[in-house]
Design a protein around this motif. Structure first.
Motif, mmCIF file in Angstrom:
data_model
loop_
_atom_site.group_PDB
_atom_site.id
_atom_site.type_symbol
_atom_site.label_atom_id
_atom_site.label_comp_id
_atom_site.label_asym_id
_atom_site.label_seq_id
_atom_site.Cartn_x
_atom_site.Cartn_y
_atom_site.Cartn_z
ATOM 1 N N THR A 110 46.500 30.011 16.180
ATOM 2 C CA THR A 110 45.189 29.449 16.552
ATOM 3 C C THR A 110 45.341 28.382 17.634
ATOM 4 O OG1 THR A 110 45.248 27.824 14.733
ATOM 5 C CG2 THR A 110 44.133 29.925 14.295
ATOM 6 N N LEU A 111 46.400 27.586 17.561
ATOM 7 C CA LEU A 111 46.562 26.524 18.558
ATOM 8 C C LEU A 111 47.045 27.106 19.888
ATOM 9 C CD1 LEU A 111 48.111 23.708 16.315
ATOM 10 C CD2 LEU A 111 45.720 24.008 16.984
ATOM 11 N N PHE A 112 48.067 27.941 19.837
ATOM 12 C CA PHE A 112 48.583 28.493 21.099
ATOM 13 C C PHE A 112 47.508 29.276 21.851
ATOM 14 C CE2 PHE A 112 50.262 31.935 23.637
ATOM 15 C CZ PHE A 112 51.085 31.243 24.505
ATOM 16 N N PHE A 113 46.847 30.192 21.148
ATOM 17 C CA PHE A 113 45.939 31.106 21.856
ATOM 18 C C PHE A 113 44.639 30.448 22.314
ATOM 19 C CE2 PHE A 113 48.549 34.503 19.830
ATOM 20 C CZ PHE A 113 48.910 35.158 21.003
ATOM 21 N N SER A 114 44.385 29.236 21.858
ATOM 22 C CA SER A 114 43.202 28.532 22.373
ATOM 23 C C SER A 114 43.588 27.450 23.386
ATOM 24 C CB SER A 114 42.413 27.920 21.206
ATOM 25 O OG SER A 114 43.212 27.004 20.482
ATOM 26 N N SER A 115 44.862 27.379 23.728
ATOM 27 C CA SER A 115 45.344 26.324 24.624
ATOM 28 C C SER A 115 45.416 26.795 26.075
ATOM 29 C CB SER A 115 46.736 25.874 24.187
ATOM 30 O OG SER A 115 47.708 26.814 24.632
ATOM 31 N N ASP A 116 45.718 25.869 26.959
ATOM 32 C CA ASP A 116 45.903 26.189 28.380
ATOM 33 C C ASP A 116 47.145 27.042 28.631
ATOM 34 O OD1 ASP A 116 43.753 24.813 29.880
ATOM 35 O OD2 ASP A 116 44.541 23.062 28.844
ATOM 36 N N LEU A 117 47.994 27.183 27.625
ATOM 37 C CA LEU A 117 49.148 28.068 27.786
ATOM 38 C C LEU A 117 48.730 29.535 27.684
ATOM 39 C CD1 LEU A 117 51.600 26.049 25.522
ATOM 40 C CD2 LEU A 117 51.676 26.207 28.021
ATOM 41 N N ALA A 118 47.634 29.782 26.979
ATOM 42 C CA ALA A 118 47.214 31.172 26.746
ATOM 43 C C ALA A 118 45.920 31.542 27.458
ATOM 44 C CB ALA A 118 47.052 31.413 25.242
ATOM 45 N N LEU A 119 45.027 30.562 27.621
ATOM 46 C CA LEU A 119 43.707 30.862 28.191
ATOM 47 C C LEU A 119 43.629 30.481 29.662
ATOM 48 C CD1 LEU A 119 41.085 29.557 25.602
ATOM 49 C CD2 LEU A 119 41.900 31.888 25.923
ATOM 50 N N PRO A 120 43.031 31.347 30.487
ATOM 51 C CA PRO A 120 42.694 30.920 31.843
ATOM 52 C C PRO A 120 41.762 29.700 31.776
ATOM 53 C CG PRO A 120 42.372 33.286 31.575
ATOM 54 C CD PRO A 120 42.648 32.728 30.205
ATOM 55 N N ALA A 121 41.874 28.829 32.784
ATOM 56 C CA ALA A 121 41.177 27.540 32.735
ATOM 57 C C ALA A 121 39.675 27.693 32.556
ATOM 58 C CB ALA A 121 41.496 26.738 33.992
ATOM 59 N N LEU A 128 35.347 25.436 40.879
ATOM 60 C CA LEU A 128 35.840 24.384 41.774
ATOM 61 C C LEU A 128 37.139 23.792 41.229
ATOM 62 C CD1 LEU A 128 34.085 23.362 44.382
ATOM 63 C CD2 LEU A 128 33.025 24.980 42.826
ATOM 64 N N CYS A 129 37.195 23.599 39.917
ATOM 65 C CA CYS A 129 38.444 23.100 39.311
ATOM 66 C C CYS A 129 39.592 24.057 39.608
ATOM 67 C CB CYS A 129 38.283 22.968 37.798
ATOM 68 S SG CYS A 129 37.166 21.644 37.301
ATOM 69 N N LYS A 130 39.288 25.346 39.563
ATOM 70 C CA LYS A 130 40.336 26.348 39.769
ATOM 71 C C LYS A 130 40.943 26.225 41.180
ATOM 72 C CE LYS A 130 42.455 30.391 38.938
ATOM 73 N NZ LYS A 130 43.744 30.370 38.227
ATOM 74 N N ILE A 131 40.123 25.866 42.147
ATOM 75 C CA ILE A 131 40.653 25.647 43.500
ATOM 76 C C ILE A 131 41.723 24.550 43.456
ATOM 77 C CG2 ILE A 131 40.064 24.809 45.806
ATOM 78 C CD1 ILE A 131 37.363 26.175 45.535
ATOM 79 N N THR A 132 41.400 23.460 42.775
ATOM 80 C CA THR A 132 42.366 22.367 42.638
ATOM 81 C C THR A 132 43.606 22.833 41.877
ATOM 82 O OG1 THR A 132 40.569 20.763 42.635
ATOM 83 C CG2 THR A 132 42.674 20.027 41.727
ATOM 84 N N GLU A 133 43.373 23.538 40.780
ATOM 85 C CA GLU A 133 44.496 23.991 39.950
ATOM 86 C C GLU A 133 45.478 24.850 40.762
ATOM 87 O OE1 GLU A 133 41.346 23.790 36.330
ATOM 88 O OE2 GLU A 133 42.041 25.764 36.962
ATOM 89 N N ASP A 134 44.922 25.700 41.603
ATOM 90 C CA ASP A 134 45.773 26.584 42.407
ATOM 91 C C ASP A 134 46.350 25.869 43.629
ATOM 92 O OD1 ASP A 134 45.273 28.636 40.662
ATOM 93 O OD2 ASP A 134 43.746 29.601 41.920
ATOM 94 N N LEU A 135 45.483 25.238 44.408
ATOM 95 C CA LEU A 135 45.927 24.746 45.716
ATOM 96 C C LEU A 135 46.728 23.456 45.639
ATOM 97 C CD1 LEU A 135 42.939 25.488 48.124
ATOM 98 C CD2 LEU A 135 44.851 26.943 47.457
ATOM 99 N N ILE A 136 46.503 22.658 44.599
ATOM 100 C CA ILE A 136 47.245 21.395 44.482
ATOM 101 C C ILE A 136 48.422 21.532 43.533
ATOM 102 C CG2 ILE A 136 47.096 18.974 43.731
ATOM 103 C CD1 ILE A 136 44.284 18.890 44.814
ATOM 104 N N PHE A 137 48.180 22.190 42.395
ATOM 105 C CA PHE A 137 49.190 22.147 41.335
ATOM 106 C C PHE A 137 50.104 23.367 41.285
ATOM 107 C CE2 PHE A 137 45.830 19.279 39.706
ATOM 108 C CZ PHE A 137 46.595 18.130 39.575
ATOM 109 N N THR A 138 49.872 24.339 42.125
ATOM 110 C CA THR A 138 50.665 25.568 41.996
ATOM 111 C C THR A 138 51.221 26.051 43.337
ATOM 112 O OG1 THR A 138 49.107 26.140 40.227
ATOM 113 C CG2 THR A 138 50.711 27.820 40.850
ATOM 114 N N ASP A 139 50.340 26.420 44.256
ATOM 115 C CA ASP A 139 50.774 27.118 45.466
ATOM 116 C C ASP A 139 51.841 26.399 46.297
ATOM 117 O OD1 ASP A 139 49.233 29.247 44.819
ATOM 118 O OD2 ASP A 139 47.684 28.915 46.336
#
Lengths: 433, 433
Positions: free
Chosen positions: A156-167, B183-194
């Protein structure tokens, strides 16, 4: 219900508190429910079990099977209309139960029917399950428990977290539980605030714990520590947490474990759920001495409880990390930043570091959950059923001793073995009453 | 707009991309706007300024006054329809601007009109303000800036945090911005990943920075550090942050500062806004050498920039803590846990510890914001306007050198003076090209 309470809480049209006859008619009019119960509706037996703190709970049995039916009241049942509480909690409980059922199949009761207007949910009747806390008071060991609860928490914790879910999905999920703030507020007040100050609802085993309660109300370092934990509870939207994962929210048999009552669910810090399980096991451990019939007759049980504490963390961490290795589909820790063998190795080190940080949170929340059960409003039968108040106070004082150390020196507890070692030491400590 | 793009983004009924004539009619039909502009509508001048990355921006002037009118397009203007972006960002920008205007009066443009269906906002025309980044490139100092920006940050962050808001209100506020995830996703990708991996959109001053870019793509410790920062961005709902608080989102005169363009706003970590301001000042500092006409002719400007970095943190921290002392009405750190003189003294120590933790976050985000502007998609005119590419690369390499140290050794930067000292050292470092 009174109209004033209804109006105050924005009770949905059609809501009414069900009596037995009304419940029978309502269930009979719901084909999925009527079929599950079987036979003529007038032959169904209906019993209000009466042990809910917040809600009405009915056991309904028919020719073909049984159901547990839970209806939210527009106030806290235990206290009455003077403490209103929104019916919307039934919606959040249903939402959480649905998601937990999907993420951790078989570890929560199956939902048969939900009626939004009546704030009512009909669920699989858990038989012959009992509330785990009652079993622990009786000294019963549950060999399957660790496996089940660690699977429940890890999934329940993993699959609802940012590790498993797109933002995007995670943000929508956070929003979908944001309205459950009245239930969160209970936690914020009763766990993170009241036990550390003079509050009308506080109670403890007096006079033996008077001095300790006063010390805790005066310990400013402890107040900083609990405030940091509270801030984490308020602002860390890590995962969908159960929010009330004590041994009274778990039903067990020798072979099955079912987690119930997720009405406090919201997106909060994962360590809160892990700490709740550990804290309640530790309290069962400390209370055990008070339930002895002969000195040492619960030693095997106590050993099992401590080894269970150990395994709750260890197996939870193993399962969580395994899911992270195999099923990471979220936006956190993108695998593209950890390519090849060296990348995989570095990410694995970071997974362990992540778990070490989560362990620190769990240690702090463990302490918070112990303190609130001994000095705050809501107490445990683990302690409450110890008839001799001085003996009860002794068990509670040992628990508090451990909890204060866990909260003030969290950083020095770098493994679950260090926690169980400290528990073992406190178990034989004699407070000076 | 094309119907396909409209359908894809759930464009509201009534949305259409405005041309000049349509805009004129629309504004003329809005009494508050028509009155503000004054005179006959057919005499208003309308100019599409064309420098928005995401949106249409019109300057409209009438007999009585002027307005800036911003309309969101269903895609990223700079890229075109191949990069769709929801119109809902206009709603979130309006919501953020409204709240910032209430919390930090006079520091954001006044809203004159908002049309949800058209994704259009008409605002006070800022004249003779210029984009601060342009002023910094020209070597202009802004003596009032520190006072204004630190008031803006302290007030918008404090008053939207758990220190100021009751938990229920804060949870609803988080939910109200949760839909801004594109909009958050732009930040997530362009600042924290790419910038840390091979990505089509990355670019840098080649060939001089090729080796550094490759090093950063291979530095696994750096990838762990940026991933921890990304996780914080994804899961720490501390306060309503602007989300894009660089010197291109700030308009200035000698005496005024206005923060614009909060379309990336959501509940996130406070350090992200603070880091954005510091990072962009540091880049102005490093870029300055590239804009010299004679050696050392910008020394005074550079000294002002570094002292501004210092004061941005110091005055922000002072103002934030002062608000905490005087206006705490939230559920975090309840004053009832810190009674009397000893309690007040202990809480004051904790406030400093809280700010030290926030400073650590700000240092990490500062580094992230520098790296993305040099190795990622979106670059700064601070560097871009340096014509000699080798000279530009030198300025950028110095910035990257500092940023890597800030991100990898965050814990060793315990004061803003340590950051400006390290910046001064990198300013005179000569990369080996």
């Amino acid at each position: 219900m009174t109209t004033s309470a209804a109006a105050r809480q924005g009770t949905p049209a059609g809501y009414r508190i069900l009596n037995e006859a009304d419940l029978r008619d309502t269930l009979a009019a719901t084909p999925a429910v009527a079929e599950r119960l079987g036979g003529p509706a007038d032959r169904w037996t209906i019993t209000e079990v009466g042990d809910g703190n917040l809600n009405l709970v009915f056991i309904v049995k028919g020719a073909a099977g049984g159901l547990a039916v839970k209806q939210a009241l527009p106030y806290v049942r235990l206290v009455g209309e003077s403490w209103p509480l929104p019916l919307s909690r039934a919606h959040y409980e249903h939402l959480a139960l649905t998601q937990q059922g999907r993420l951790a199949p078989g570890l929560v009761p199956a939902i048969v029917h939900h009626d939004h207007a009546l704030a009512l949910t009909a669920m699989e009747l858990l038989e012959p399950h009992i509330i785990m806390r009652k079993g622990l008071v009786a000294g019963t060991v549950y060999p399957g428990f660790v496996g089940h609860i660690t699977t429940f928490m890890a999934r329940t914790l993993f699959f609802s977290s940012d590790l498993a879910l797109p933002a995007a999905e995670k943000k929508e999920a956070i929003a979908s539980f944001a309205g459950n703030h009245a239930l969160c507020k209970i936690t914020e007040d009763l766990i993170f605030t009241d036990p550390y100050r003079v509050a009308e609802q506080n109670r403890w085993t007096s006079p033996w714990l008077d001095a300790t309660a006063a010390e805790i109300r005066a310990d400013l370092d402890l107040h900083v520590a609990i405030s940091r934990l509270k801030l984490k509870f308020l602002s860390s939207a890590e995962a969908l947490i159960h929010g009330d994962l004590h041994t009274g929210s778990i039903m067990v048999t020798d072979t099955e474990t079912k987690v119930i009552d997720p009405e406090f669910a919201f997106y909060g810090p994962m360590g809160f759920d892990v700490g709740a399980v550990i804290a309640n096991l530790l309290m069962a451990y400390f209370a055990s001495a008070g339930h002895e019939r002969a000195p040492g007759d619960r030693a095997a049980f106590e050993g099992w409880v401590l080894s269970t504490v150990d395994r709750v963390w260890t197996e939870f961490a193993d399962k969580f990390v395994a899911l992270w290795r195999g099923e990471a589909a979220g936006d956190a820790y993108p695998v593209s930043l950890f390519p090849g063998e060296p990348g995989a190795a570095r990410l694995e080190i970071e997974r362990q570091a992540y778990m070490a940080r989560l362990f620190q949170d769990a240690v702090g929340f463990t302490a918070a959950k112990i303190i609130r059960r001994i000095l705050g409003l809501a107490h445990n039968i683990d302690f409450e059923l110890i008839e001799d108040p001085k003996q009860r106070a002794t068990c509670e004082a040992r628990s508090l001793r451990l909890a204060r150390t866990l909260m003030l020196e969290t950083g020095s507890f770098t493994s679950i073995a260090a926690v169980t070692k400290a528990a073992r030491e406190s178990r034989h400590w004699q407070p000076e009453f």
